[in-house]
Design an enzyme around this catalytic site. Sequence first.
Site, PDB file in Angstrom:
ATOM      1  N   HIS A 150       0.825  -1.202   0.000  1.00  0.00           N
ATOM      2  CA  HIS A 150       0.000   0.000   0.000  1.00  0.00           C
ATOM      3  C   HIS A 150       0.863   1.257   0.000  1.00  0.00           C
ATOM      4  CE1 HIS A 150      -3.293  -2.728   0.983  1.00  0.00           C
ATOM      5  NE2 HIS A 150      -4.125  -1.733   0.716  1.00  0.00           N
ATOM      6  N   LYS A 154      -0.707   4.867   4.467  1.00  0.00           N
ATOM      7  CA  LYS A 154      -1.724   3.990   5.063  1.00  0.00           C
ATOM      8  C   LYS A 154      -1.442   3.807   6.546  1.00  0.00           C
ATOM      9  CE  LYS A 154      -4.187  -0.377   4.555  1.00  0.00           C
ATOM     10  NZ  LYS A 154      -5.473   0.308   4.759  1.00  0.00           N
TER      11      LYS A 154
END
Length: 259
Positions: A150, A154
């Site tokens: 990600h 995040k």
Amino acid sequence: MKKVLIAGYNGSMGRKVVNLVQGLDGFSISAVVSPTTTPDDVKELGLADDVKVYKDASEVQDGVADIWVDFTAPGAVYGNTKAAIEHGIKPIIGTTGLSDDQVKELQDLAKQKGIGGLIAPNFGMSAVLLMKFAKEAAEYFPDVEIIEMHHADKADAPSGTALATAKMIDENRPEHESSPDKVTTLDNVRGGDYHGIHIHSVRLPGYIAHEQVLFGGPGEALTIRQDSFDRGSFMSGVKVALEHADDLKTLVVGLEKIL
């Protein structure tokens, strides 16, 4: 006309939801919530003058919306979902970070209040299908590891999608012991461990949301991978959730439950 409250409306995902609802027949934005809300955000996103703007979920009033869409932060999602249910608003939750105990508490509260809703680890169709296919494959390939990648901002690890994938695999995987760590020269090098399923989290600039499920068997391997290159890809799932909100009689987990 269904009234929608969007929590986290001025974030990366929230802005996509605002654009979706503004172009969706039968739905209108009645309220927004964000601790960082500014007049510039409201103006930039073209929100109507009668839209209620709140800085905190505690300010929300009864009757302000029919549906609460939440893309906020792990630290806020439990309180936000609880507030939605207590105000009789159907929650559609895209924020990850809820523990199993918190989900159970929220489901019990929703049952008491007679409110349905959805908690979805991922609204991307490719991610939902990855989880479905991985669950099926686990019956035949019990040796498995997960890698999720990600963007650098995040907040939670592992991702809600990766953890949900591990749980679905665990439901269908035969009794099995994973390969033991015989010698390790670095702590946690095998990643997190969910019932013997190792999960590895990557956080780097340039990524959006990606996951690989790696299965291994004697002389062969199976890899299932999904990639989300744009946050707009999640809006097809949010649209499905909005359109099926009236069908939700309990607080369910997983977009696949309403597909």
